[in-house]
Design a protein around this motif. Structure first.
Motif, mmCIF file in Angstrom:
data_model
loop_
_atom_site.group_PDB
_atom_site.id
_atom_site.type_symbol
_atom_site.label_atom_id
_atom_site.label_comp_id
_atom_site.label_asym_id
_atom_site.label_seq_id
_atom_site.Cartn_x
_atom_site.Cartn_y
_atom_site.Cartn_z
ATOM 1 N N PHE A 20 7.244 -9.821 2.827
ATOM 2 C CA PHE A 20 5.927 -10.273 2.410
ATOM 3 C C PHE A 20 5.447 -11.375 3.337
ATOM 4 C CE2 PHE A 20 7.707 -8.243 -1.224
ATOM 5 C CZ PHE A 20 6.638 -7.681 -1.895
ATOM 6 N N GLY A 21 4.145 -11.490 3.458
ATOM 7 C CA GLY A 21 3.553 -12.545 4.265
ATOM 8 C C GLY A 21 2.188 -12.884 3.717
ATOM 9 N N ASN A 22 1.652 -13.983 4.155
ATOM 10 C CA ASN A 22 0.335 -14.401 3.703
ATOM 11 C C ASN A 22 -0.723 -13.937 4.692
ATOM 12 O OD1 ASN A 22 2.297 -16.658 2.600
ATOM 13 N ND2 ASN A 22 0.566 -16.458 1.235
ATOM 14 N N CYS A 23 -1.830 -13.460 4.157
ATOM 15 C CA CYS A 23 -2.974 -13.071 4.970
ATOM 16 C C CYS A 23 -3.473 -14.309 5.707
ATOM 17 C CB CYS A 23 -4.075 -12.496 4.082
ATOM 18 S SG CYS A 23 -5.602 -12.125 4.974
ATOM 19 N N THR A 24 -3.731 -14.179 6.996
ATOM 20 C CA THR A 24 -4.169 -15.323 7.793
ATOM 21 C C THR A 24 -5.610 -15.718 7.499
ATOM 22 O OG1 THR A 24 -4.784 -13.874 9.617
ATOM 23 C CG2 THR A 24 -2.577 -14.824 9.673
ATOM 24 N N VAL A 25 -6.376 -14.837 6.829
ATOM 25 C CA VAL A 25 -7.772 -15.138 6.518
ATOM 26 C C VAL A 25 -7.914 -15.683 5.095
ATOM 27 C CG1 VAL A 25 -10.089 -14.170 6.306
ATOM 28 C CG2 VAL A 25 -8.598 -13.428 8.155
ATOM 29 N N CYS A 26 -7.425 -14.935 4.092
ATOM 30 C CA CYS A 26 -7.635 -15.340 2.697
ATOM 31 C C CYS A 26 -6.405 -15.978 2.060
ATOM 32 C CB CYS A 26 -8.100 -14.158 1.860
ATOM 33 S SG CYS A 26 -6.851 -12.880 1.586
ATOM 34 N N GLY A 27 -5.242 -15.872 2.710
ATOM 35 C CA GLY A 27 -4.036 -16.510 2.195
ATOM 36 C C GLY A 27 -3.295 -15.730 1.131
ATOM 37 N N GLU A 28 -3.797 -14.556 0.732
ATOM 38 C CA GLU A 28 -3.150 -13.763 -0.304
ATOM 39 C C GLU A 28 -1.812 -13.222 0.196
ATOM 40 O OE1 GLU A 28 -3.980 -9.719 -2.877
ATOM 41 O OE2 GLU A 28 -5.682 -10.888 -2.176
ATOM 42 N N LEU A 29 -0.831 -13.149 -0.702
ATOM 43 C CA LEU A 29 0.480 -12.605 -0.377
ATOM 44 C C LEU A 29 0.378 -11.088 -0.310
ATOM 45 C CD1 LEU A 29 3.449 -13.486 0.055
ATOM 46 C CD2 LEU A 29 3.806 -13.011 -2.368
ATOM 47 N N ILE A 30 0.788 -10.492 0.814
ATOM 48 C CA ILE A 30 0.730 -9.044 0.984
ATOM 49 C C ILE A 30 2.085 -8.524 1.450
ATOM 50 C CG2 ILE A 30 -1.734 -8.956 1.458
ATOM 51 C CD1 ILE A 30 -1.105 -8.770 4.430
ATOM 52 N N GLU A 31 2.360 -7.270 1.092
ATOM 53 C CA GLU A 31 3.592 -6.634 1.542
ATOM 54 C C GLU A 31 3.341 -6.060 2.926
ATOM 55 O OE1 GLU A 31 6.856 -3.237 0.484
ATOM 56 O OE2 GLU A 31 5.275 -3.620 -0.957
ATOM 57 N N MET A 32 4.087 -6.521 3.904
ATOM 58 C CA MET A 32 3.864 -6.141 5.288
ATOM 59 C C MET A 32 4.299 -4.707 5.590
ATOM 60 S SD MET A 32 2.349 -8.785 6.166
ATOM 61 C CE MET A 32 2.149 -8.624 7.920
ATOM 62 N N ARG A 33 5.081 -4.084 4.704
ATOM 63 C CA ARG A 33 5.487 -2.695 4.908
ATOM 64 C C ARG A 33 4.420 -1.719 4.444
ATOM 65 N NH1 ARG A 33 10.963 -3.074 1.622
ATOM 66 N NH2 ARG A 33 9.485 -4.146 0.310
ATOM 67 N N GLY A 34 3.439 -2.204 3.684
ATOM 68 C CA GLY A 34 2.389 -1.341 3.154
ATOM 69 C C GLY A 34 1.172 -1.343 4.071
ATOM 70 N N LEU A 35 0.994 -0.295 4.849
ATOM 71 C CA LEU A 35 -0.100 -0.234 5.812
ATOM 72 C C LEU A 35 -1.447 -0.420 5.124
ATOM 73 C CD1 LEU A 35 -1.100 0.150 8.690
ATOM 74 C CD2 LEU A 35 -1.051 2.625 8.285
ATOM 75 N N ALA A 36 -1.630 0.152 3.940
ATOM 76 C CA ALA A 36 -2.901 0.021 3.230
ATOM 77 C C ALA A 36 -3.202 -1.443 2.916
ATOM 78 C CB ALA A 36 -2.880 0.845 1.946
ATOM 79 N N GLN A 37 -2.184 -2.197 2.492
ATOM 80 C CA GLN A 37 -2.394 -3.610 2.199
ATOM 81 C C GLN A 37 -2.697 -4.395 3.468
ATOM 82 O OE1 GLN A 37 0.395 -5.732 -0.225
ATOM 83 N NE2 GLN A 37 0.686 -4.007 -1.609
ATOM 84 N N VAL A 38 -1.990 -4.093 4.531
ATOM 85 C CA VAL A 38 -2.213 -4.794 5.799
ATOM 86 C C VAL A 38 -3.629 -4.504 6.309
ATOM 87 C CG1 VAL A 38 -1.486 -4.977 8.210
ATOM 88 C CG2 VAL A 38 0.233 -4.848 6.402
ATOM 89 N N MET A 39 -4.044 -3.245 6.278
ATOM 90 C CA MET A 39 -5.373 -2.874 6.754
ATOM 91 C C MET A 39 -6.475 -3.479 5.884
ATOM 92 S SD MET A 39 -4.839 -1.214 9.513
ATOM 93 C CE MET A 39 -6.358 -0.396 9.885
ATOM 94 N N ALA A 40 -6.235 -3.581 4.586
ATOM 95 C CA ALA A 40 -7.222 -4.176 3.685
ATOM 96 C C ALA A 40 -7.436 -5.649 3.999
ATOM 97 C CB ALA A 40 -6.790 -3.997 2.237
#
Length: 54
Positions: A20-40
């Motif tokens: 998991f990592g934090n979005c560099t724009v909004c700071g939300e925690l996202i799963e980095m293995r999920g392409l859909a989450q990364v692209m969103a």
């Protein structure tokens, strides 16, 4: 928010939270293995071209 500390079957010594990592724009925690989450969380940014692997 509870932290999930499950086991990664591909690398049992790696804690689940490391995927998991934090979005560099909004700071939300996202799963980095999920392409859909990364692209969103691209927020209109363009992808960097893949580095040459020569």
């Amino acid at each position: 928010m509870p932290r999930y500390t499950g086991v990664d079957m591909d690398d049992p010594d790696r804690p689940e939270i490391e995927h998991f990592g934090n979005c560099t724009v909004c700071g939300e925690l996202i799963e980095m293995r999920g392409l859909a989450q990364v692209m969103a969380h691209m927020h209109g940014q363009k992808l960097d071209p893949a580095p040459d692997r020569h």
